[in-house]
Design an enzyme around this catalytic site. Structure first.
Site, PDB file in Angstrom:
ATOM      1  N   GLN A  36      -0.753  41.548   6.007  1.00  0.00           N
ATOM      2  CA  GLN A  36      -0.266  42.929   6.171  1.00  0.00           C
ATOM      3  C   GLN A  36       0.371  43.420   4.859  1.00  0.00           C
ATOM      4  OE1 GLN A  36       1.871  44.510   9.759  1.00  0.00           O
ATOM      5  NE2 GLN A  36       3.684  44.078   8.522  1.00  0.00           N
ATOM      6  N   HIS A  51      14.084  40.727  10.695  1.00  0.00           N
ATOM      7  CA  HIS A  51      14.251  42.178  10.535  1.00  0.00           C
ATOM      8  C   HIS A  51      15.572  42.495   9.821  1.00  0.00           C
ATOM      9  CE1 HIS A  51      11.790  42.116  14.407  1.00  0.00           C
ATOM     10  NE2 HIS A  51      11.042  42.856  13.619  1.00  0.00           N
ATOM     11  N   GLY A  54      10.703  46.823  16.364  1.00  0.00           N
ATOM     12  CA  GLY A  54      11.901  46.587  17.160  1.00  0.00           C
ATOM     13  C   GLY A  54      12.012  45.173  17.712  1.00  0.00           C
ATOM     14  N   VAL A  56      11.878  34.464   7.175  1.00  0.00           N
ATOM     15  CA  VAL A  56      13.133  33.927   7.700  1.00  0.00           C
ATOM     16  C   VAL A  56      12.779  33.014   8.876  1.00  0.00           C
ATOM     17  CG1 VAL A  56      15.364  34.502   8.733  1.00  0.00           C
ATOM     18  CG2 VAL A  56      14.382  35.982   6.961  1.00  0.00           C
ATOM     19  N   SER A  92       9.361  38.399  17.056  1.00  0.00           N
ATOM     20  CA  SER A  92       9.714  38.993  18.353  1.00  0.00           C
ATOM     21  C   SER A  92       8.930  38.297  19.458  1.00  0.00           C
ATOM     22  CB  SER A  92       9.399  40.490  18.351  1.00  0.00           C
ATOM     23  OG  SER A  92      10.059  41.117  17.276  1.00  0.00           O
ATOM     24  N   ARG A  93       7.719  37.826  19.132  1.00  0.00           N
ATOM     25  CA  ARG A  93       6.870  37.187  20.149  1.00  0.00           C
ATOM     26  C   ARG A  93       7.342  35.783  20.527  1.00  0.00           C
ATOM     27  NH1 ARG A  93       2.489  40.334  17.379  1.00  0.00           N
ATOM     28  NH2 ARG A  93       1.678  41.749  18.959  1.00  0.00           N
ATOM     29  N   GLY A 124       7.922  41.873   5.426  1.00  0.00           N
ATOM     30  CA  GLY A 124       8.094  40.423   5.441  1.00  0.00           C
ATOM     31  C   GLY A 124       6.840  39.684   5.000  1.00  0.00           C
ATOM     32  N   GLN A 137      -2.515  49.646  16.609  1.00  0.00           N
ATOM     33  CA  GLN A 137      -2.747  48.330  16.000  1.00  0.00           C
ATOM     34  C   GLN A 137      -2.920  47.223  17.037  1.00  0.00           C
ATOM     35  OE1 GLN A 137       1.144  48.492  13.905  1.00  0.00           O
ATOM     36  NE2 GLN A 137       1.313  46.328  14.395  1.00  0.00           N
TER      37      GLN A 137
END
Ligand code: AMP
Length: 290
Positions: free
Chosen positions: A153, A37, A31, A176, A186-187, A147, A61
């Protein structure tokens, strides 16, 4: 867009879609959407009839001293952005729905999780592999999109899908970036204005690596030294690791002879940021390729 909070309801709705012959694409997220995203969702939309997005800040995680409690959240905004992109189903489960009382099963992808972020964040990929396996089992999509910003990951997920014979195609989507080069994350919301501008040195250093290879530099240690020197000039940026390695095995590379991963993790204020690029050796004699 329909919202589901339980596994049973989501499964029922997906079964109905599949029985109509619809293909499904899945985008798992934590989110706090940004254009990275949304790009994954737009790509999913192009490739399947029914797009499923999950929002789940997965506690397994995060390490004990990491930012689980502070991780940015804004479900209202996320719902409206996902709906605008044309997402069909949004799945927002509680922690108890995913890890009910008595939960005991974890997925460990060996070897490749001992490098890069896996070395720095013990247990991180065990949590990622576990939740992604569960989500893929719940959604059973034809394709799932991830991504390349989280390169390790992506490789870990490809490995587990292959090792566990899961019937899903994993698709990687290029990172992106903001117009100035900063990888969207997000961070990034943790950064002050000064930290945000200092953080730019991370993507700049990756560009420097690509430029050095383009100019014919093949020594990984020379490239690593030049990048470290550039990053160290930004006092607000604390390098955690800079690795030049094989993009699939993460084994260190000494000479750039094939596609090679340059991966960086760095702390800028309270934000741990990661970024990477693939560098390619310059073709000696492109005219001779026929
Ligand atoms: P997250 O919500 O951070 O777990 O990310 C959800 C998905 O979006 C993962 O597959 C990420 O790799 C992907 N993603 C995050 N940031 C970017 C970005 N800047 N560009 C492309 N994909 C991204």
């Amino acid at each position: 867009m329909l919202e589901f909070n339980t596994i049973a309801e989501l499964r029922k709705a997906l079964k109905a879609e599949r029985s109509k012959g619809k293909t499904t694409a899945f985008v798992p997220t934590m989110g706090y959407f940004h254009d990275g995203h949304l790009t994954l969702m737009r790509e999913a939309k192009k490739r399947a009839d029914c797009v499923v997005v999950s929002i789940f800040v997965n506690p397994t995680q995060f390490g004990p001293n990491e930012d689980l409690d502070k991780y940015p959240r804004n479900l209202e905004r996320d719902r409206s952005l996902a709906a605008k992109v044309g997402v069909d189903f949004i799945f927002i489960p509680t922690v108890d729905e995913i890890y009910p009382k008595g939960y005991s099963t974890y997925i460990d992808v060996e070897g490749i999780t001992n490098a890069l972020c896996g070395r720095q964040r013990p247990g991180h990929f065990r949590g990622v592999a576990t939740v992604v396996t569960k989500l893929l089992n719940i959604v059973q999509p034809d394709i799932a999109l991830f991504g390349e910003k989280d390169w390790q990951q992506l490789i870990v997920i490809k490995r587990l899908v292959s090792d566990l014979n899961m019937d899903v195609e994993i698709i990687g989507i290029p990172t992106v970036r903001e117009p100035d080069g900063l990888a969207m994350s997000s961070r990034n919301s943790y950064l002050s204005a000064e930290e945000r501008s200092a953080a730019l040195v991370i993507s700049k250093s990756l560009t420097l690596a690509a430029n050095m290879v383009d100019r014919g530099e093949a020594s990984a240690s020379k490239i690593a030294s030049a990048l470290k020197e550039l990053i160290e000039k930004e006092k607000a940026v604390k390098l955690e690791y800079l690795e030049i390695c094989d993009p699939e095995t993460f084994a260190p590379v000494e000479e750039i002879k094939a596609d090679t991963l340059v991966a960086i993790a760095a702390w800028v204020g309270k934000a741990r940021l990661i970024d990477n690029t693939i560098i390619r050796p310059k073709l000696e004699n492109p005219g001779n390729l026929g």
